[in-house]
Design a protein around this motif. Structure first.
Motif, PDB file in Angstrom:
ATOM      1  N   GLU A 176     -25.680 -38.751  -4.631  1.00  0.00           N
ATOM      2  CA  GLU A 176     -24.432 -39.494  -4.775  1.00  0.00           C
ATOM      3  C   GLU A 176     -24.587 -40.635  -5.783  1.00  0.00           C
ATOM      4  O   GLU A 176     -23.674 -40.900  -6.579  1.00  0.00           O
ATOM      5  N   LEU A 177     -25.745 -41.297  -5.769  1.00  0.00           N
ATOM      6  CA  LEU A 177     -25.992 -42.376  -6.716  1.00  0.00           C
ATOM      7  C   LEU A 177     -26.047 -41.828  -8.145  1.00  0.00           C
ATOM      8  O   LEU A 177     -25.479 -42.411  -9.064  1.00  0.00           O
ATOM      9  N   GLN A 216     -24.577 -39.116  -9.211  1.00  0.00           N
ATOM     10  CA  GLN A 216     -23.199 -38.719  -9.545  1.00  0.00           C
ATOM     11  C   GLN A 216     -22.384 -39.936  -9.979  1.00  0.00           C
ATOM     12  O   GLN A 216     -21.678 -39.900 -10.984  1.00  0.00           O
ATOM     13  N   ARG A 217     -22.516 -41.016  -9.228  1.00  0.00           N
ATOM     14  CA  ARG A 217     -21.812 -42.256  -9.582  1.00  0.00           C
ATOM     15  C   ARG A 217     -22.310 -42.774 -10.930  1.00  0.00           C
ATOM     16  O   ARG A 217     -21.517 -43.224 -11.760  1.00  0.00           O
ATOM     17  N   GLY A 218     -23.609 -42.708 -11.144  1.00  0.00           N
ATOM     18  CA  GLY A 218     -24.176 -43.142 -12.409  1.00  0.00           C
ATOM     19  C   GLY A 218     -23.660 -42.322 -13.582  1.00  0.00           C
ATOM     20  O   GLY A 218     -23.373 -42.863 -14.654  1.00  0.00           O
ATOM     21  N   GLU A 249     -20.748 -40.771 -13.704  1.00  0.00           N
ATOM     22  CA  GLU A 249     -19.345 -41.167 -13.916  1.00  0.00           C
ATOM     23  C   GLU A 249     -19.247 -42.484 -14.676  1.00  0.00           C
ATOM     24  O   GLU A 249     -18.481 -42.616 -15.622  1.00  0.00           O
ATOM     25  N   ARG A 250     -20.031 -43.481 -14.255  1.00  0.00           N
ATOM     26  CA  ARG A 250     -20.008 -44.793 -14.916  1.00  0.00           C
ATOM     27  C   ARG A 250     -20.563 -44.704 -16.338  1.00  0.00           C
ATOM     28  O   ARG A 250     -20.071 -45.370 -17.237  1.00  0.00           O
ATOM     29  N   ASP A 260     -23.332 -50.354  -9.556  1.00  0.00           N
ATOM     30  CA  ASP A 260     -23.024 -49.363 -10.588  1.00  0.00           C
ATOM     31  C   ASP A 260     -23.980 -49.466 -11.777  1.00  0.00           C
ATOM     32  O   ASP A 260     -24.281 -48.471 -12.426  1.00  0.00           O
ATOM     33  N   ALA A 289     -26.816 -47.489 -10.710  1.00  0.00           N
ATOM     34  CA  ALA A 289     -26.467 -46.062 -10.749  1.00  0.00           C
ATOM     35  C   ALA A 289     -26.571 -45.535 -12.177  1.00  0.00           C
ATOM     36  O   ALA A 289     -27.092 -44.430 -12.407  1.00  0.00           O
ATOM     37  N   TYR A 329     -29.111 -42.650 -13.666  1.00  0.00           N
ATOM     38  CA  TYR A 329     -28.657 -41.511 -14.460  1.00  0.00           C
ATOM     39  C   TYR A 329     -29.382 -41.451 -15.805  1.00  0.00           C
ATOM     40  O   TYR A 329     -29.766 -40.373 -16.252  1.00  0.00           O
TER      41      TYR A 329
END
Length: 197
Positions: free
Chosen positions: A84-85, A87-89, A91-92, A160, A163, A167
């Motif tokens: 999940e981290l 994935q968030r990374g 996206e950001r 974020d 994150a 990524y």
């Protein structure tokens, strides 16, 4: 004009000069009413112009860390690494980083392609510098900026930022991982000519 009207005109001019002589028409900012630091002030009950900080407040810029702060030299990662981290990374990263750093992290984003200075590549095997810097260094650069990169402390919350760093580390690993580090099932699939997905 008679002498009486001249005298009356002179008296009126003298009166006008006396009335307006005490007025200052020009405003000078150096002469504005203010208190100098540590000067006495009758406005406050304690007679001081210097005021103490309001309880439970922190002046802007007074603390350099946040709840997820890590020193620049540290390679610690304050959040658990989860899918999940990452994935968030991702996206950001797509929102904030792709315009300059590019989708692959190679420094060939649209901003760079249109004439701005190219940022360094995260994945270049010829330049391993950014693969070797500590995580705290990357966090500091995102937070405070570096060179042509502005700081993103106001736009990206600390979690974020981490994150995004996770990524970026995943991007670096995906481009530079030795085949021997892959699980046997993926190795066999790649050796057979298939995709690693």
């Amino acid at each position: 004009m008679t002498s009486a009207s001249r005298i009356l005109l002179g008296v009126c001019a003298a009166m006008l000069a006396l009335i307006t002589g005490g007025c200052q028409i020009r405003q000078d900012m150096a002469d504005q009413p203010k208190n100098r630091p540590l000067s006495p002030s009758p406005f406050f009950d304690d007679g001081r112009s210097e005021r103490s900080l309001v309880e439970n407040t922190v002046a802007r810029g007074s603390i350099a860390d946040d709840e997820l702060f890590v020193p620049k030299e540290s390679n610690a990662f304050p959040l658990p690494l989860t899918p999940e981290l990452l994935q968030r990374g991702q996206e950001r990263y797509k929102i904030f980083c792709i315009p300059c750093h590019g989708i692959q992290g190679d420094g060939k984003g649209m901003v760079a392609m249109r004439g701005m200075k190219h940022p360094p590549s995260f994945i270049d095997p010829q330049d391993p510098r950014l693969r070797q810097v500590p995580n705290g260094y990357l966090y500091d650069v995102v937070t405070n900026g570096f060179g042509a990169m502005l700081n993103y402390s106001a736009q990206i919350p600390p979690a974020d930022r981490w994150a995004i760093i996770a990524y970026v580390r995943a991007l670096q690993l995906s481009r530079n991982a030795p085949l021997s580090d892959l699980p046997p099932a993926l190795r066999d699939k790649l050796n057979a000519g298939g995709s690693a997905k």
